[in-house]
Design a protein around this motif. Structure first.
Motif, PDB file in Angstrom:
ATOM      1  N   ILE A  45      10.747   0.352   3.910  1.00  0.00           N
ATOM      2  CA  ILE A  45      11.038   1.448   2.976  1.00  0.00           C
ATOM      3  C   ILE A  45      10.022   2.568   3.141  1.00  0.00           C
ATOM      4  O   ILE A  45      10.378   3.751   3.195  1.00  0.00           O
ATOM      5  N   HIS A  46       8.755   2.220   3.239  1.00  0.00           N
ATOM      6  CA  HIS A  46       7.711   3.243   3.380  1.00  0.00           C
ATOM      7  C   HIS A  46       7.832   3.980   4.713  1.00  0.00           C
ATOM      8  O   HIS A  46       7.584   5.188   4.773  1.00  0.00           O
ATOM      9  N   ASN A  47       8.239   3.272   5.760  1.00  0.00           N
ATOM     10  CA  ASN A  47       8.456   3.939   7.045  1.00  0.00           C
ATOM     11  C   ASN A  47       9.605   4.938   6.933  1.00  0.00           C
ATOM     12  O   ASN A  47       9.527   6.042   7.485  1.00  0.00           O
ATOM     13  N   GLU A  48      10.657   4.557   6.244  1.00  0.00           N
ATOM     14  CA  GLU A  48      11.784   5.471   6.048  1.00  0.00           C
ATOM     15  C   GLU A  48      11.355   6.679   5.220  1.00  0.00           C
ATOM     16  O   GLU A  48      11.748   7.812   5.510  1.00  0.00           O
ATOM     17  N   LEU A  49      10.548   6.455   4.197  1.00  0.00           N
ATOM     18  CA  LEU A  49      10.058   7.564   3.368  1.00  0.00           C
ATOM     19  C   LEU A  49       9.183   8.519   4.180  1.00  0.00           C
ATOM     20  O   LEU A  49       9.227   9.730   3.970  1.00  0.00           O
TER      21      LEU A  49
END
Length: 153
Positions: free
Chosen positions: A50-54
């Motif tokens: 999720i953080h990589n996508e953000l």
């Protein structure tokens, strides 16, 4: 790696500077998404994903309403694809047009006077089927407390 709380604080800060209802709606939807994500139990790999996508979406790079609206749409699409998380009314909004199209075809087969009747019946059936799927998804914990992204654009 930023936490969801950092994003919440960022959008709350933007809300204090807002000038339109449209901006407020977009900021509120981002805040709801991140609050919902905070409440869910993700493992480390999922959180990293999720953080990589953000980071790819880069929310803090541009605060233009149109750009943020597209980024919200992109985030919600990612969460739907990767974690099967949907927004409120997702299936009802998907099934209603399908029902309307099928009702339109059915109405055309019966004659021009039945066109409106078929359209309305199809819409009702589509909404009913979509509502049932929405209830099932909510019971399974797949619904986030966010209106569908079509309504926030």
């Amino acid at each position: 790696m930023q936490t969801f709380d950092n994003y919440i604080a960022f959008f709350k800060g933007l809300k204090t500077e807002l000038s339109t209802k449209k901006e407020r709606r977009i900021y509120d939807n981002f805040i709801r998404v991140f609050n919902d994500l905070n409440l869910r139990d993700f493992n480390d790999a999922e959180l990293t994903s999720i953080h990589n996508e953000l980071e790819l979406i880069n929310l803090q790079s541009d605060t233009n309403t149109k750009v943020l609206s597209k980024k919200l749409q992109q985030l919600l699409a990612y969460l739907k694809q990767k974690f099967n998380l949907i927004t409120i009314g997702h299936y009802a909004n998907t099934y209603m047009p399908i029902g309307m199209c099928l009702g339109l075809v059915f109405g055309m087969a019966l004659g021009p006077l039945s066109l409106t009747f078929g359209l309305l019946i199809g819409m009702v059936i589509g909404m009913a089927l979509g509502s049932e799927k929405d209830k099932k998804a909510k019971a399974e914990g797949q619904v986030m407390d966010v209106k569908t992204f079509e309504s926030c654009i």
